[in-house]
Design an enzyme around this catalytic site. Structure first.
Site, PDB file in Angstrom:
ATOM      1  N   LYS A 154       0.829  -1.219   0.000  1.00  0.00           N
ATOM      2  CA  LYS A 154       0.000   0.000   0.000  1.00  0.00           C
ATOM      3  C   LYS A 154       0.865   1.272   0.000  1.00  0.00           C
ATOM      4  CE  LYS A 154      -2.262  -1.868   3.483  1.00  0.00           C
ATOM      5  NZ  LYS A 154      -1.924  -3.290   3.339  1.00  0.00           N
ATOM      6  N   ILE A 155       1.861   1.313   0.887  1.00  0.00           N
ATOM      7  CA  ILE A 155       2.686   2.524   0.996  1.00  0.00           C
ATOM      8  C   ILE A 155       3.636   2.642  -0.201  1.00  0.00           C
ATOM      9  CG2 ILE A 155       4.445   3.703   2.396  1.00  0.00           C
ATOM     10  CD1 ILE A 155       3.120   2.349   4.886  1.00  0.00           C
ATOM     11  N   ASP A 174       9.716  -6.621  -5.197  1.00  0.00           N
ATOM     12  CA  ASP A 174       8.693  -7.195  -4.314  1.00  0.00           C
ATOM     13  C   ASP A 174       8.470  -8.615  -4.802  1.00  0.00           C
ATOM     14  OD1 ASP A 174       6.058  -7.893  -3.087  1.00  0.00           O
ATOM     15  OD2 ASP A 174       6.017  -5.783  -2.523  1.00  0.00           O
ATOM     16  N   SER A 233       9.984   2.294   7.294  1.00  0.00           N
ATOM     17  CA  SER A 233       9.205   1.076   7.593  1.00  0.00           C
ATOM     18  C   SER A 233       9.428   0.577   9.012  1.00  0.00           C
ATOM     19  CB  SER A 233       9.510  -0.010   6.577  1.00  0.00           C
ATOM     20  OG  SER A 233       8.850   0.297   5.375  1.00  0.00           O
ATOM     21  N   ARG A 234      10.527  -0.086   9.254  1.00  0.00           N
ATOM     22  CA  ARG A 234      10.842  -0.565  10.603  1.00  0.00           C
ATOM     23  C   ARG A 234      12.356  -0.521  10.772  1.00  0.00           C
ATOM     24  NH1 ARG A 234       6.421   0.403  11.736  1.00  0.00           N
ATOM     25  NH2 ARG A 234       4.778  -0.918  12.582  1.00  0.00           N
ATOM     26  N   GLU A 263      14.573   2.200  18.706  1.00  0.00           N
ATOM     27  CA  GLU A 263      13.748   3.406  18.923  1.00  0.00           C
ATOM     28  C   GLU A 263      12.878   3.315  20.171  1.00  0.00           C
ATOM     29  OE1 GLU A 263      11.401   3.316  15.207  1.00  0.00           O
ATOM     30  OE2 GLU A 263       9.623   3.031  16.459  1.00  0.00           O
ATOM     31  N   HIS A 295       9.501   8.431  14.171  1.00  0.00           N
ATOM     32  CA  HIS A 295       8.362   7.584  13.782  1.00  0.00           C
ATOM     33  C   HIS A 295       7.087   8.411  13.595  1.00  0.00           C
ATOM     34  CE1 HIS A 295       7.274   3.073  13.839  1.00  0.00           C
ATOM     35  NE2 HIS A 295       6.382   3.736  13.099  1.00  0.00           N
TER      36      HIS A 295
HETATM   37  P1  NAD Z   1       1.760  -3.859   2.867  1.00  0.00           P
HETATM   38  O1  NAD Z   1       1.557  -5.145   3.569  1.00  0.00           O
HETATM   39  O2  NAD Z   1       0.636  -3.249   2.100  1.00  0.00           O
HETATM   40  O3  NAD Z   1       2.988  -4.003   1.837  1.00  0.00           O
HETATM   41  C1  NAD Z   1       4.199  -4.614   2.158  1.00  0.00           C
HETATM   42  C2  NAD Z   1       4.810  -5.115   0.859  1.00  0.00           C
HETATM   43  O4  NAD Z   1       6.114  -5.621   1.155  1.00  0.00           O
HETATM   44  C3  NAD Z   1       4.009  -6.258   0.223  1.00  0.00           C
HETATM   45  O5  NAD Z   1       3.771  -5.952  -1.147  1.00  0.00           O
HETATM   46  C4  NAD Z   1       4.917  -7.463   0.376  1.00  0.00           C
HETATM   47  O6  NAD Z   1       4.809  -8.391  -0.701  1.00  0.00           O
HETATM   48  C5  NAD Z   1       6.279  -6.790   0.376  1.00  0.00           C
HETATM   49  N1  NAD Z   1       7.328  -7.628   0.922  1.00  0.00           N
HETATM   50  C6  NAD Z   1       7.251  -8.573   1.885  1.00  0.00           C
HETATM   51  N2  NAD Z   1       8.454  -9.138   2.057  1.00  0.00           N
HETATM   52  C7  NAD Z   1       9.295  -8.535   1.186  1.00  0.00           C
HETATM   53  C8  NAD Z   1      10.670  -8.681   0.882  1.00  0.00           C
HETATM   54  N3  NAD Z   1      11.434  -9.602   1.514  1.00  0.00           N
HETATM   55  N4  NAD Z   1      11.215  -7.878  -0.053  1.00  0.00           N
HETATM   56  C9  NAD Z   1      10.457  -6.973  -0.695  1.00  0.00           C
HETATM   57  N5  NAD Z   1       9.145  -6.788  -0.461  1.00  0.00           N
HETATM   58  C10 NAD Z   1       8.587  -7.566   0.460  1.00  0.00           C
HETATM   59  O7  NAD Z   1       2.334  -2.859   3.960  1.00  0.00           O
HETATM   60  P2  NAD Z   1       2.278  -1.259   3.926  1.00  0.00           P
HETATM   61  O8  NAD Z   1       0.991  -0.794   4.494  1.00  0.00           O
HETATM   62  O9  NAD Z   1       2.729  -0.769   2.610  1.00  0.00           O
HETATM   63  O10 NAD Z   1       3.399  -0.927   5.037  1.00  0.00           O
HETATM   64  C11 NAD Z   1       4.763  -1.243   4.841  1.00  0.00           C
HETATM   65  C12 NAD Z   1       5.493  -1.081   6.158  1.00  0.00           C
HETATM   66  O11 NAD Z   1       5.495   0.306   6.523  1.00  0.00           O
HETATM   67  C13 NAD Z   1       4.788  -1.758   7.363  1.00  0.00           C
HETATM   68  O12 NAD Z   1       5.177  -3.111   7.475  1.00  0.00           O
HETATM   69  C14 NAD Z   1       5.266  -0.955   8.515  1.00  0.00           C
HETATM   70  O13 NAD Z   1       6.439  -1.576   9.041  1.00  0.00           O
HETATM   71  C15 NAD Z   1       5.657   0.398   7.914  1.00  0.00           C
HETATM   72  N6  NAD Z   1       4.834   1.522   8.423  1.00  0.00           N
HETATM   73  C16 NAD Z   1       5.469   2.605   8.930  1.00  0.00           C
HETATM   74  C17 NAD Z   1       4.732   3.680   9.405  1.00  0.00           C
HETATM   75  C18 NAD Z   1       5.398   4.923   9.954  1.00  0.00           C
HETATM   76  O14 NAD Z   1       4.731   5.720  10.633  1.00  0.00           O
HETATM   77  N7  NAD Z   1       6.672   5.168   9.684  1.00  0.00           N
HETATM   78  C19 NAD Z   1       3.338   3.635   9.364  1.00  0.00           C
HETATM   79  C20 NAD Z   1       2.722   2.509   8.810  1.00  0.00           C
HETATM   80  C21 NAD Z   1       3.477   1.442   8.342  1.00  0.00           C
END
Ligand code: NAD
Length: 329
Positions: A154-155, A174, A233-234, A263, A295
């Site tokens: 999604k992001i 991905d 992300s994390r 963190e 964050h």
């Molecule tokens: P999502 O589940 O929609 O998308 C994650 C994508 O990563 C998926 O398409 C998945 O196939 C892919 N993926 C999984 N393993 C992988 C790998 N080894 N290599 C490459 N791609 C891989 O998640 P999202 O909503 O897009 O969120 C992504 C991350 O953002 C979350 O897991 C979270 O850790 C982080 N996040 C951060 C904040 C912030 O405030 N900074 C807020 C929300 C989410």
């Protein structure tokens, strides 16, 4: 339901109070983080509401189970801090907010790129002090540069579209390519080819065993000298000591992080009157080409509203015995 709400901030309370219509749920707002030492505060509640840096490992979950907690409602998308195996074994259901504003996080990643590149944070301070010099503020034009996005969920999808709008060549990795993105002009590559060709690398994948320390010496060495790395992300996706080594020898040109592996000890809190004891964090802060935010990628009005509504809906569904559509299994 009676809900023990951990890691509460004033903004959480004001959003939840506004949307908890008719006070359907009785919420106890607790500023403290949830961990084995604080779990006892959930006594006499039915559910626990927690956030990204709460420690929901086996020990905490076992205490919550003994207290009769049946639902863990996460106010976030990621759940890497929850031991799902133990939760399942104890019969504690886990719900989350799968998407609250992917655009908010993607836009924050872009803010980190623009700030690091064009140094607007430094220009702001200079001009306020009457320093109108441009020395060392030089950046690069984004148009035509190659931006690599790891994870196009999604992001990542929103992020790729924004960078296409800047006129960048956008490449991605991905396991599950998004064909709409391909049609929009994103090229999927092998991860090593993405590392080799990208001027900017943005991490938008979850923290999982196979993504832990995705950015480490071995992978940094594959990258272009001067690469910019962005992690919203994390924290665990980046081996920070390795990143420091390669920032020191200028192989990494700049680093923008909204998340940091350790963190939990600092982020979301005010330590401005304290001496920071985390030497790695101190070193990172000392680099002129490192930009750290605490964050805050998710932190927009729209996202807070969505987090609140979805979390309350998760509590409603559980209480009503309806299918828990946002359950993490
Ligand atoms: P999502 O589940 O929609 O998308 C994650 C994508 O990563 C998926 O398409 C998945 O196939 C892919 N993926 C999984 N393993 C992988 C790998 N080894 N290599 C490459 N791609 C891989 O998640 P999202 O909503 O897009 O969120 C992504 C991350 O953002 C979350 O897991 C979270 O850790 C982080 N996040 C951060 C904040 C912030 O405030 N900074 C807020 C929300 C989410």
């Amino acid at each position: 339901m009676k809900v023990a709400f951990f890691s509460s901030k004033p903004y959480d309370e004001s959003y939840f109070e506004e949307y908890n219509t008719g006070n359907r749920h009785t919420i106890t707002y607790l500023e403290t983080r949830l961990n084995p030492d604080t779990a006892e505060l959930a006594r006499n509640h039915d559910a626990v509401c927690a956030f990204v840096n709460d420690e929901l490992h086996g020990e905490t979950l076992r205490i919550l189970h003994q207290l009769g907690i049946k639902l863990l409602a996460m106010r976030c998308a990621g759940y890497n801090n929850v031991d799902l195996g133990v939760a399942k074994e104890l019969g504690i259901k886990v719900a989350r907010v799968p998407a609250y504003s992917p655009a908010a996080v993607a836009e924050h990643a872009v803010a980190l790129i623009l700030t690091l590149n064009r140094k607007t944070h430094k220009a702001y301070n200079r001009v306020r002090e009457g320093n109108f010099s441009l020395n060392r503020l030089e950046g690069f034009t984004l148009q035509g540069k190659t931006v690599g996005c790891i994870g196009t969920g999604k992001i990542g999808t929103v992020f790729c579209r924004i960078m296409l709008g800047f006129g960048c060549r956008v490449v991605a990795y991905d396991k599950y390519p998004n064909h709409d993105l391909e049609r929009a002009g994103v090229e999927y590559l092998e991860q090593s080819d993405l590392f080799r060709t990208s001027d900017i690398i943005a991490l938008n994948c979850p923290l999982l065993p196979d993504t832990h320390h995705l950015i480490r010496e071995e992978t940094i060495k594959q990258m272009k000298p001067g690469v910019m790395i962005i992690n919203t992300s994390r924290g665990g996706l980046v081996n920070t000591p390795d990143a420091l080594t390669y920032l020191s020898n200028h192989h990494i040109g700049s680093l923008g992080i909204d998340v940091y592996e350790q963190e939990g000890s600092y982020f979301f809190e005010d330590f401005s009157e304290n001496v920071l004891e985390d030497e790695i964090l101190m070193r990172l802060i000392s680099f002129p080409n490192v930009l750290i935010t605490s964050h805050q990628g998710f932190f927009t009005q729209e996202a807070l509203e969505e987090i609140t509504k979805t979390t309350l809906a998760n509590l409603d569904m559980f209480e009503d015995g309806a299918p828990l559509v946002n359950e993490v299994r």
